[in-house]
Design a protein around this motif. Sequence first.
Motif, PDB file in Angstrom:
ATOM      1  N   LEU A   1       0.856  -1.185   0.000  1.00  0.00           N
ATOM      2  CA  LEU A   1       0.000   0.000   0.000  1.00  0.00           C
ATOM      3  C   LEU A   1       0.892   1.236   0.000  1.00  0.00           C
ATOM      4  O   LEU A   1       1.781   1.360   0.839  1.00  0.00           O
ATOM      5  CB  LEU A   1      -0.902   0.008   1.239  1.00  0.00           C
ATOM      6  N   ILE A   2       0.627   2.140  -0.936  1.00  0.00           N
ATOM      7  CA  ILE A   2       1.433   3.352  -1.053  1.00  0.00           C
ATOM      8  C   ILE A   2       0.526   4.565  -1.143  1.00  0.00           C
ATOM      9  O   ILE A   2      -0.540   4.517  -1.762  1.00  0.00           O
ATOM     10  CB  ILE A   2       2.368   3.279  -2.282  1.00  0.00           C
ATOM     11  N   SER A   3       0.933   5.649  -0.506  1.00  0.00           N
ATOM     12  CA  SER A   3       0.149   6.883  -0.561  1.00  0.00           C
ATOM     13  C   SER A   3       1.082   8.084  -0.465  1.00  0.00           C
ATOM     14  O   SER A   3       2.208   7.980   0.023  1.00  0.00           O
ATOM     15  CB  SER A   3      -0.866   6.925   0.579  1.00  0.00           C
ATOM     16  N   ALA A   4       0.582   9.222  -0.931  1.00  0.00           N
ATOM     17  CA  ALA A   4       1.330  10.473  -0.854  1.00  0.00           C
ATOM     18  C   ALA A   4       1.132  11.114   0.518  1.00  0.00           C
ATOM     19  O   ALA A   4       0.043  11.055   1.085  1.00  0.00           O
ATOM     20  CB  ALA A   4       0.880  11.432  -1.949  1.00  0.00           C
ATOM     21  N   VAL A   5       2.182  11.740   1.024  1.00  0.00           N
ATOM     22  CA  VAL A   5       2.144  12.462   2.291  1.00  0.00           C
ATOM     23  C   VAL A   5       2.710  13.863   2.029  1.00  0.00           C
ATOM     24  O   VAL A   5       3.744  13.994   1.370  1.00  0.00           O
ATOM     25  CB  VAL A   5       2.984  11.740   3.368  1.00  0.00           C
TER      26      VAL A   5
ATOM     27  N   VAL B   1       5.202  -0.254  10.571  1.00  0.00           N
ATOM     28  CA  VAL B   1       5.803   1.065  10.777  1.00  0.00           C
ATOM     29  C   VAL B   1       5.100   2.109   9.922  1.00  0.00           C
ATOM     30  O   VAL B   1       4.775   3.210  10.385  1.00  0.00           O
ATOM     31  CB  VAL B   1       7.310   1.028  10.431  1.00  0.00           C
ATOM     32  N   GLY B   2       4.849   1.775   8.652  1.00  0.00           N
ATOM     33  CA  GLY B   2       4.225   2.722   7.737  1.00  0.00           C
ATOM     34  C   GLY B   2       2.821   3.103   8.140  1.00  0.00           C
ATOM     35  O   GLY B   2       2.424   4.273   8.044  1.00  0.00           O
ATOM     36  N   ASN B   3       2.055   2.125   8.604  1.00  0.00           N
ATOM     37  CA  ASN B   3       0.681   2.400   9.017  1.00  0.00           C
ATOM     38  C   ASN B   3       0.643   3.323  10.221  1.00  0.00           C
ATOM     39  O   ASN B   3      -0.137   4.282  10.271  1.00  0.00           O
ATOM     40  CB  ASN B   3      -0.042   1.086   9.321  1.00  0.00           C
ATOM     41  N   VAL B   4       1.506   3.047  11.197  1.00  0.00           N
ATOM     42  CA  VAL B   4       1.579   3.899  12.389  1.00  0.00           C
ATOM     43  C   VAL B   4       2.035   5.307  12.006  1.00  0.00           C
ATOM     44  O   VAL B   4       1.482   6.312  12.469  1.00  0.00           O
ATOM     45  CB  VAL B   4       2.530   3.294  13.442  1.00  0.00           C
TER      46      VAL B   4
ATOM     47  N   VAL C   1      10.516   9.015  -2.158  1.00  0.00           N
ATOM     48  CA  VAL C   1       9.933   7.726  -1.760  1.00  0.00           C
ATOM     49  C   VAL C   1      10.598   7.288  -0.459  1.00  0.00           C
ATOM     50  O   VAL C   1      11.827   7.341  -0.342  1.00  0.00           O
ATOM     51  CB  VAL C   1      10.170   6.630  -2.827  1.00  0.00           C
ATOM     52  N   ILE C   2       9.792   6.871   0.509  1.00  0.00           N
ATOM     53  CA  ILE C   2      10.323   6.319   1.752  1.00  0.00           C
ATOM     54  C   ILE C   2       9.746   4.916   1.936  1.00  0.00           C
ATOM     55  O   ILE C   2       8.528   4.734   1.922  1.00  0.00           O
ATOM     56  CB  ILE C   2       9.980   7.197   2.967  1.00  0.00           C
TER      57      ILE C   2
ATOM     58  N   LEU D   1       5.560   3.824   1.589  1.00  0.00           N
ATOM     59  CA  LEU D   1       5.100   2.439   1.481  1.00  0.00           C
ATOM     60  C   LEU D   1       6.053   1.528   2.261  1.00  0.00           C
ATOM     61  O   LEU D   1       7.219   1.866   2.406  1.00  0.00           O
ATOM     62  CB  LEU D   1       5.010   1.986   0.018  1.00  0.00           C
ATOM     63  N   ASP D   2       5.529   0.480   2.844  1.00  0.00           N
ATOM     64  CA  ASP D   2       4.194  -0.068   2.833  1.00  0.00           C
ATOM     65  C   ASP D   2       3.388   0.517   3.991  1.00  0.00           C
ATOM     66  O   ASP D   2       3.940   0.780   5.046  1.00  0.00           O
ATOM     67  CB  ASP D   2       4.307  -1.586   2.936  1.00  0.00           C
TER      68      ASP D   2
END
Length: 347
Positions: free
Chosen positions: A131-135, A235-238, A228-229, A146-147
């Motif tokens: 899962l990838i999204s812009a921040v 970790v990404g979800n938190v 990109v990170i 991501l992820d």
Amino acid sequence: MLTNLTIALDMMGGDYGPRSSIPAAVNAVNANANLRLILCGNEQVISKELESLDSLSHPRLIIRHCSQVVTNSCEPSSAVRSKKDSSMRVALDLVKSGEAQACVSAGNTGALLFMAHYVLKMLPGVKRPALISAVPTERKNPVYLLDLGANVHCDAQTLYQFGIMGSVVAGQALGCDSPKVSLLNIGSEDIKGHEDIKQAAQLMQQCSYLNYTGYSEGSDIFTGKSDVIVCEGFVGNVALKTCEGIAKLIMFKLTKALQKHFFYKCLAFMLQPVIKKLYKRVNPDQYNGASLVGLRGIVVKSHGNASAKAFHAAIDEAAREVERQLPEKIAAIFEQTHSTKKVATDD
């Protein structure tokens, strides 16, 4: 711009179901004359909501009746076995058959991941979807993280592959030939992190396709230091939800502070254009829509508690990915990097 764009929507998923997905769908087709939406879900419920918005007979809103719903408490494996006529499954099946070019759902994340993997399958060479999204960042361009929860634990090879997929996504979105890719770690020094992080760093350094720039810390997410990170799903979800919480907290505190005294209220009135611009920049709704990359099809996951505006943003994200042909581009890069590795090994 594509002149024939069809997206399947899971209308029953999420906390609000049709209450947010129906207004979003209506707004989306009204904003994009090339967009056609297949509304998957309970026909009676959908028709009633469309009628209340005077859009029941809209020629580019097609209802596909589904007798089942994947609830938030449904186990992923159970959803695949027993929810074959659910709004989520039907939307994915439409992508698989080619009747739709993408799917958007705000439903049960685990079930969507499991079901999408089962129905659409992985691209050649890809181990796991991500899962990838812009921040938002301090700079004009966002950073792609991501992820965001598809894989709680990841080995070095998986993180390396996430770097490649993230680079493709960011490159297409930002119009950049060589996006800067980093690994999220507890420090910037080479000695920091667990063994999988260190091995992933070595793999990225050796990949000629990647513009790997080293480790990033949590404080680097908003700086724009990287395009990109890469990190594990836990970790990404938190990190993502913390970012969203901070944005809301700042705006809440600012609003409360400006309401305390008459002078502050006058100041708030004068600063209203600036505050609106700031909120628009950091508002999580505009970044709603995490893409599930690595599959043989386009799937966008909306927040479960997404508003109509946020769900509309997820639809727009799916449309952009169709136009960019992301699965095909990711598959091409994986084939290229695999061929390069094979040649290097043979030599």
